[in-house]
Design a protein around this motif. Structure first.
Motif, PDB file in Angstrom:
ATOM      1  N   VAL A 255      83.327  23.228  50.459  1.00  0.00           N
ATOM      2  CA  VAL A 255      83.087  24.884  50.625  1.00  0.00           C
ATOM      3  C   VAL A 255      82.169  25.094  49.428  1.00  0.00           C
ATOM      4  CG1 VAL A 255      83.953  27.008  50.138  1.00  0.00           C
ATOM      5  CG2 VAL A 255      85.451  25.268  51.289  1.00  0.00           C
ATOM      6  N   LEU A 256      80.873  25.610  49.789  1.00  0.00           N
ATOM      7  CA  LEU A 256      79.787  25.556  49.046  1.00  0.00           C
ATOM      8  C   LEU A 256      79.580  27.075  48.363  1.00  0.00           C
ATOM      9  CD1 LEU A 256      77.102  24.276  47.413  1.00  0.00           C
ATOM     10  CD2 LEU A 256      75.815  24.942  49.594  1.00  0.00           C
ATOM     11  N   LEU A 257      79.842  27.304  47.189  1.00  0.00           N
ATOM     12  CA  LEU A 257      79.798  28.763  46.630  1.00  0.00           C
ATOM     13  C   LEU A 257      78.341  29.279  46.227  1.00  0.00           C
ATOM     14  CD1 LEU A 257      81.497  31.353  45.850  1.00  0.00           C
ATOM     15  CD2 LEU A 257      81.513  30.368  43.445  1.00  0.00           C
ATOM     16  N   PRO A 258      77.535  30.135  47.113  1.00  0.00           N
ATOM     17  CA  PRO A 258      76.342  30.585  46.633  1.00  0.00           C
ATOM     18  C   PRO A 258      76.055  30.846  45.217  1.00  0.00           C
ATOM     19  CG  PRO A 258      77.116  31.855  48.457  1.00  0.00           C
ATOM     20  CD  PRO A 258      78.334  30.976  47.935  1.00  0.00           C
ATOM     21  N   LYS A 259      75.063  30.327  44.635  1.00  0.00           N
ATOM     22  CA  LYS A 259      74.504  30.323  43.326  1.00  0.00           C
ATOM     23  C   LYS A 259      74.803  31.501  42.567  1.00  0.00           C
ATOM     24  CE  LYS A 259      70.801  28.854  40.391  1.00  0.00           C
ATOM     25  NZ  LYS A 259      69.305  28.544  40.375  1.00  0.00           N
ATOM     26  N   PRO A 260      75.661  31.586  41.552  1.00  0.00           N
ATOM     27  CA  PRO A 260      75.785  32.972  40.639  1.00  0.00           C
ATOM     28  C   PRO A 260      74.560  33.443  40.101  1.00  0.00           C
ATOM     29  CG  PRO A 260      77.401  31.294  40.113  1.00  0.00           C
ATOM     30  CD  PRO A 260      76.265  30.517  40.743  1.00  0.00           C
ATOM     31  N   LEU A 261      74.360  34.735  39.951  1.00  0.00           N
ATOM     32  CA  LEU A 261      73.132  35.477  39.631  1.00  0.00           C
ATOM     33  C   LEU A 261      73.488  36.034  38.205  1.00  0.00           C
ATOM     34  CD1 LEU A 261      71.705  36.805  42.955  1.00  0.00           C
ATOM     35  CD2 LEU A 261      71.031  34.647  41.550  1.00  0.00           C
ATOM     36  N   ASP A 262      74.666  36.129  37.865  1.00  0.00           N
ATOM     37  CA  ASP A 262      75.058  36.754  36.520  1.00  0.00           C
ATOM     38  C   ASP A 262      76.155  35.678  35.881  1.00  0.00           C
ATOM     39  OD1 ASP A 262      77.315  37.423  37.845  1.00  0.00           O
ATOM     40  OD2 ASP A 262      76.964  39.478  38.052  1.00  0.00           O
ATOM     41  N   ALA A 263      76.290  36.368  34.577  1.00  0.00           N
ATOM     42  CA  ALA A 263      77.211  35.482  33.686  1.00  0.00           C
ATOM     43  C   ALA A 263      78.605  35.386  34.417  1.00  0.00           C
ATOM     44  CB  ALA A 263      77.239  35.966  32.444  1.00  0.00           C
ATOM     45  N   LYS A 264      79.007  36.522  34.716  1.00  0.00           N
ATOM     46  CA  LYS A 264      80.539  36.631  35.343  1.00  0.00           C
ATOM     47  C   LYS A 264      80.490  36.194  36.685  1.00  0.00           C
ATOM     48  CE  LYS A 264      81.772  40.763  32.800  1.00  0.00           C
ATOM     49  NZ  LYS A 264      82.458  42.014  32.714  1.00  0.00           N
ATOM     50  N   GLY A 265      79.567  35.743  37.507  1.00  0.00           N
ATOM     51  CA  GLY A 265      79.670  35.302  38.740  1.00  0.00           C
ATOM     52  C   GLY A 265      79.942  36.283  39.708  1.00  0.00           C
ATOM     53  N   GLU A 266      79.883  37.609  39.541  1.00  0.00           N
ATOM     54  CA  GLU A 266      80.279  38.554  40.385  1.00  0.00           C
ATOM     55  C   GLU A 266      78.932  38.830  41.461  1.00  0.00           C
ATOM     56  OE1 GLU A 266      81.340  42.099  38.300  1.00  0.00           O
ATOM     57  OE2 GLU A 266      83.069  41.197  37.237  1.00  0.00           O
ATOM     58  N   ARG A 267      77.708  38.486  41.176  1.00  0.00           N
ATOM     59  CA  ARG A 267      76.767  38.560  42.106  1.00  0.00           C
ATOM     60  C   ARG A 267      76.172  36.967  42.359  1.00  0.00           C
ATOM     61  NH1 ARG A 267      72.228  40.156  39.555  1.00  0.00           N
ATOM     62  NH2 ARG A 267      71.032  40.503  41.450  1.00  0.00           N
ATOM     63  N   ARG A 268      76.074  36.939  43.506  1.00  0.00           N
ATOM     64  CA  ARG A 268      75.564  35.494  44.075  1.00  0.00           C
ATOM     65  C   ARG A 268      74.630  35.527  45.014  1.00  0.00           C
ATOM     66  NH1 ARG A 268      81.478  34.979  46.935  1.00  0.00           N
ATOM     67  NH2 ARG A 268      82.838  34.958  45.024  1.00  0.00           N
ATOM     68  N   ARG A 269      73.797  34.403  45.092  1.00  0.00           N
ATOM     69  CA  ARG A 269      72.535  34.472  45.734  1.00  0.00           C
ATOM     70  C   ARG A 269      72.981  34.493  47.249  1.00  0.00           C
ATOM     71  NH1 ARG A 269      68.983  28.978  44.944  1.00  0.00           N
ATOM     72  NH2 ARG A 269      70.723  28.124  45.742  1.00  0.00           N
ATOM     73  N   SER A 270      72.104  35.027  48.024  1.00  0.00           N
ATOM     74  CA  SER A 270      72.289  35.311  49.360  1.00  0.00           C
ATOM     75  C   SER A 270      72.731  34.017  50.200  1.00  0.00           C
ATOM     76  CB  SER A 270      71.009  35.797  50.162  1.00  0.00           C
ATOM     77  OG  SER A 270      71.268  35.642  51.387  1.00  0.00           O
ATOM     78  N   PRO A 271      73.878  34.252  50.896  1.00  0.00           N
ATOM     79  CA  PRO A 271      74.091  33.161  51.789  1.00  0.00           C
ATOM     80  C   PRO A 271      73.168  32.497  52.758  1.00  0.00           C
ATOM     81  CG  PRO A 271      75.909  34.727  51.619  1.00  0.00           C
ATOM     82  CD  PRO A 271      74.747  35.283  51.122  1.00  0.00           C
ATOM     83  N   LEU A 272      72.154  33.458  53.332  1.00  0.00           N
ATOM     84  CA  LEU A 272      71.078  32.953  53.833  1.00  0.00           C
ATOM     85  C   LEU A 272      70.063  32.110  53.290  1.00  0.00           C
ATOM     86  CD1 LEU A 272      70.417  36.302  55.865  1.00  0.00           C
ATOM     87  CD2 LEU A 272      72.045  34.758  56.201  1.00  0.00           C
ATOM     88  N   LEU A 273      70.077  32.506  51.972  1.00  0.00           N
ATOM     89  CA  LEU A 273      69.020  31.617  51.113  1.00  0.00           C
ATOM     90  C   LEU A 273      69.705  30.245  50.778  1.00  0.00           C
ATOM     91  CD1 LEU A 273      67.490  34.025  48.482  1.00  0.00           C
ATOM     92  CD2 LEU A 273      66.081  32.581  49.875  1.00  0.00           C
ATOM     93  N   GLU A 274      70.886  30.428  50.418  1.00  0.00           N
ATOM     94  CA  GLU A 274      71.608  29.295  50.415  1.00  0.00           C
ATOM     95  C   GLU A 274      71.684  28.230  51.427  1.00  0.00           C
ATOM     96  OE1 GLU A 274      73.429  27.196  47.420  1.00  0.00           O
ATOM     97  OE2 GLU A 274      73.558  29.280  47.157  1.00  0.00           O
ATOM     98  N   ALA A 275      71.776  28.632  52.756  1.00  0.00           N
ATOM     99  CA  ALA A 275      71.634  27.985  53.950  1.00  0.00           C
ATOM    100  C   ALA A 275      70.416  27.545  54.290  1.00  0.00           C
ATOM    101  CB  ALA A 275      72.121  28.861  55.248  1.00  0.00           C
ATOM    102  N   ALA A 276      69.362  28.193  53.921  1.00  0.00           N
ATOM    103  CA  ALA A 276      67.916  27.690  53.969  1.00  0.00           C
ATOM    104  C   ALA A 276      67.567  26.513  53.064  1.00  0.00           C
ATOM    105  CB  ALA A 276      67.094  28.917  53.483  1.00  0.00           C
ATOM    106  N   TYR A 277      68.090  26.557  51.689  1.00  0.00           N
ATOM    107  CA  TYR A 277      68.087  25.323  50.873  1.00  0.00           C
ATOM    108  C   TYR A 277      68.868  24.227  51.507  1.00  0.00           C
ATOM    109  CZ  TYR A 277      66.057  28.226  47.061  1.00  0.00           C
ATOM    110  OH  TYR A 277      65.269  28.830  46.100  1.00  0.00           O
ATOM    111  N   LEU A 278      69.885  24.665  52.060  1.00  0.00           N
ATOM    112  CA  LEU A 278      70.770  23.331  52.435  1.00  0.00           C
ATOM    113  C   LEU A 278      69.821  22.489  53.769  1.00  0.00           C
ATOM    114  CD1 LEU A 278      73.368  21.714  52.227  1.00  0.00           C
ATOM    115  CD2 LEU A 278      74.347  23.308  53.906  1.00  0.00           C
TER     116      LEU A 278
END
Length: 733
Positions: A255-278
């Motif tokens: 299970v790959l969690l999309p990259k956090p975009l803030d310190a608390k991890g409440e905002r994450r990178r788009s799963p579509l971008l995550e899949a594109a990198y993969l």
């Protein structure tokens, strides 16, 4: 053993963790063991065929073949790559040697042609002739030979409806000798499509009996919770169910969690971008794989974001020629990674794959493992990566990933007595051969059929043309800048995805909709240079026609749904930020369907009711596939602070959840029976999500027709908590 490209690495996890792009974000990992099948001796009636082919059956195949010998109708709910095909290949080849016929039905033409190649290769060793395709792509001269010489025909429900049943007299010889009816990928026949297929099979079997045949049915399915019940519902025949779990190779589930975009991890990178990198990482690393997404636009966006020549999108809506080209390119290695919708979920041969990724939960445990099983068909270890979206159902499994391994498969739903679809098929059946009173499956048809001497006839001249087995409304053809055919959309998809001003994504390229020709049902596209894509804004209204109390304050009834695309938003690539919204004036689509509804308690201030019920509606729709084998896009919802028409359940704030297809297909009725568990799961989701005001992981919906306006997570939490107080105590799903 890992693929050659990963020599020196201990695991896929280690390989990915070494990449800074993925380091520290694999939040769950399991190594699923190999469960190899074992061959066994077999001396049954099909032994000669298997011997001539040089094959020995596995234990579970032998069990199924022995039941077929006994004349039983068999449904195999085996895991992927368990060898289901051999259980119908051997009998139909033996029947052909004896001059008897078989009809093999597949949900897609691609599957039928894939099986055709395999059967013909087997037939050569046995000297069997008379194996033909019979579908919309079959040339005229081949169709003529199929009618005259065919012993084994491979087709699909659409061609059965349009091409064989209306011309059954031309197939009299074939139907009179029909020994076997094969239904492959039975789990695909659910929902609206499954309802159509059940009615097509009713028409086929009555004509076969008319010509003196009583075919035996062999069905193959991915693992679903009610394989026997579903097969019996589709055919009206008794079945024996067989189950078996097989794994030819080890599989790593990550299970790959999309990259956090803030310190608390409440905002994450788009799963579509995550899949594109993969996808790009796989292509550059020599890994052959599939990345599944749940929406056609998502497949296009991931391929576009990956910016690698070895990564291409694949989906329904492409022409058959383009899909075959992409399949061959993946087999040959010209393309390393295909970004696919469910179009490649079924068993088309695309060679041995190293890896599969799922961008978002596909709506059911059954579909999850069907997709995961596309990799790992050889002896090398395979990789399965699950990338959660910002979605209530994904959030649910993100915090409970072990449920992916433990949750039993869901039940498939199809309703041959659907009050909208059943009469249409009975008109077709009566045109093919007058109906007896016992054959009129639904009372709604009696008012339309004409009775004479105890038989029922149709007044329609061309009833088959009133029916489309897939989609909603007429089909639109997509034409590119030179007039070339790029693909097809049904009426609803056309208004949602290809309205005037829409940016239509196809093959990783952007096109601007130039115009829609409603008379010719054509959509003309131009090359687009825009750096945005578009999403529709939809207004929906619902009118209740009848209601039935289901207990726990839930009602189910017939409704009329009215839907109109009123605007679209321009959204920037990569970020998804809205640039502007532009109004539209498009025709309304309306159809009858089935809905459930309930009245949340009045426990929040009046000004919080609209946002609270809207947010609760979203959370519950997002979790509904936990309880019903429904695609997320098959379900819709509406919430009214005050419903403007009389209701049998009374007045007050009302949440409606409806089947998104004409007539309804039983989804909401089945969901109503599990209302207590469903509400508790929604409450658990709302409590567990760390956001304060609502986010895509709990109450925001990508399908919301008004852009997620006016959502109040806090009020939804209070409403859900108070709803549970009146429900019986049960174990959580």
């Amino acid at each position: 053993m890992l693929p050659e490209a990963l020599r020196g690495w201990e695991s896929y996890r280690d390989w990915l963790e070494a990449n800074p792009e993925f380091r520290g974000r694999i939040v769950f990992a399991r190594l699923l063991p190999r469960i190899p099948p074992k061959t066994v001796p077999y001396q049954g009636v099909f032994a000669g065929v298997l011997e001539a082919l040089g094959l020995k059956p596995f234990a579970h195949q032998r069990e199924a073949l022995l039941l077929v010998e006994e004349g039983k109708n068999v449904v195999m709910a085996y895991s992927t790559a368990a060898g289901k095909s051999l259980v119908f290949q051997a009998p139909v080849l033996k029947a052909a040697l004896e001059g008897e016929t078989s009809l093999l039905l597949f949900p897609t033409k691609a599957l039928a042609h894939d099986q055709l190649r395999r059967l013909k290769a087997m037939a050569e060793a046995l000297g069997v002739k008379g194996i033909y395709p019979y579908d919309g792509d079959t040339r005229g001269e081949v169709r003529r030979k199929a009618k005259q010489e065919g012993l084994i025909l491979l087709s699909n429900p659409d061609m059965l409806h349009f091409g064989l049943l209306p011309r059954h007299g031309e197939f009299a010889s074939f139907l009179s000798r029909l020994r076997y009816l094969v239904l492959d990928e039975l789990h695909a026949y659910r929902g609206v499509f499954g309802t159509h297929v059940a009615l097509v099979l009713f028409r086929l079997l009555r004509l076969a009996r008319h010509y003196g045949a009583n075919p035996q049915v062999i069905a193959a399915s991915a693992t679903i919770g009610n394989a026997k019940e579903h097969a019996e519902g589709l055919t009206g025949l008794p079945f024996v169910e067989l189950r078996e779990e097989v794994a030819r190779s080890e599989r790593e589930l990550l299970v790959l969690l999309p990259k956090p975009l803030d310190a608390k991890g409440e905002r994450r990178r788009s799963p579509l971008l995550e899949a594109a990198y993969l996808a790009r990482t796989w292509a550059e690393g020599g890994i052959r794989g599939l990345i599944f997404t749940n929406a056609r636009k998502s497949a296009e966006l991931i391929a576009r974001y990956a910016t690698h020549p070895g990564v291409r999108p694949y989906r329904a809506g492409y022409t058959a020629k383009e899909r075959r080209r992409l399949e061959e390119a993946l087999k040959s290695g010209e393309v390393r990674v295909l970004i696919s919708t469910s179009a490649l979920e079924l068993g088309v041969d695309i060679g041995e794959l190293d890896a599969v990724a799922l961008v978002g939960y596909p709506g059911s445990v059954s579909a999850f493992w069907q997709r995961a099983g596309r990799a790992g068909r050889g002896r090398r270890r395979a990789l399965v990566v699950y990338i959660p979206r910002e979605d209530p159902l994904d959030e649910y499994f993100l915090h409970r990933p072990e449920l992916l391994l433990k949750t039993p498969p869901e039940a498939a739903v199809a309703d041959p007595k659907n009050p909208v679809l059943c009469p249409l098929h009975l008109h077709a059946a009566a045109w093919e051969k007058p109906l007896s009173r016992e054959e009129v499956l639904c009372p709604e048809a009696l008012a339309e059929l004409k009775e004479k001497d105890g038989r029922y006839y149709t007044p329609k001249r061309r009833p088959h043309r009133d029916l489309s087995l897939r989609g909603l409304g007429a089909t639109f053809t997509l034409r590119g800048p030179e007039g070339e055919v790029l693909g097809y959309l049904d009426e609803r998809q056309a208004y949602w995805e290809a309205h005037p001003g829409a940016v239509y994504l196809h093959g990783g390229e952007s096109y601007l909709v130039r115009n829609i020709d409603h008379g010719k049902r054509e959509i003309w596209l131009l090359p687009a240079l825009e750096d945005y894509y578009t999403e529709p804004r939809v207004e929906t209204d619902l009118e209740v026609l009848s209601g039935e109390a289901m207990g726990h304050g839930v009602w189910v009834g017939k409704v009329v749904l009215r839907e109109r695309v009123v605007a679209y938003a321009k959204k920037r690539f990569f970020t998804g930020s809205v640039l502007e919204e532009i109004p539209l004036d498009l025709p309304e689509i309306s159809f009858p369907t089935e809905a459930l509804w309930f009245h949340p308690p009045l426990v929040v201030p009046p000004h919080q009711i609209p946002g609270g019920i809207h947010a609760l509606e979203h959370a519950m729709i997002g979790l509904l596939p936990l309880f019903v084998l429904a695609e997320r896009q098959d379900i819709g919802g509406l919430s009214y602070p005050f419903y403007p028409r009389p209701l049998p359940s009374g007045s007050g704030p009302t949440i409606f959840i409806y089947d998104g297809y004409p007539g309804g297909v039983g989804y909401v009725r089945q969901a109503a029976r599990r209302f207590p568990e469903w509400v508790r799961s929604a409450l658990e989701l709302l409590k567990g999500c760390p956001c304060e005001e609502g986010c895509p992981r709990c109450v925001l919906s990508p399908k919301c027709g008004n852009g997620n306006q006016y959502l109040d997570k806090g009020a939804a939490l209070i409403l859900a908590a108070n709803l549970t107080l009146s429900l019986p105590q049960r174990t959580l799903h």
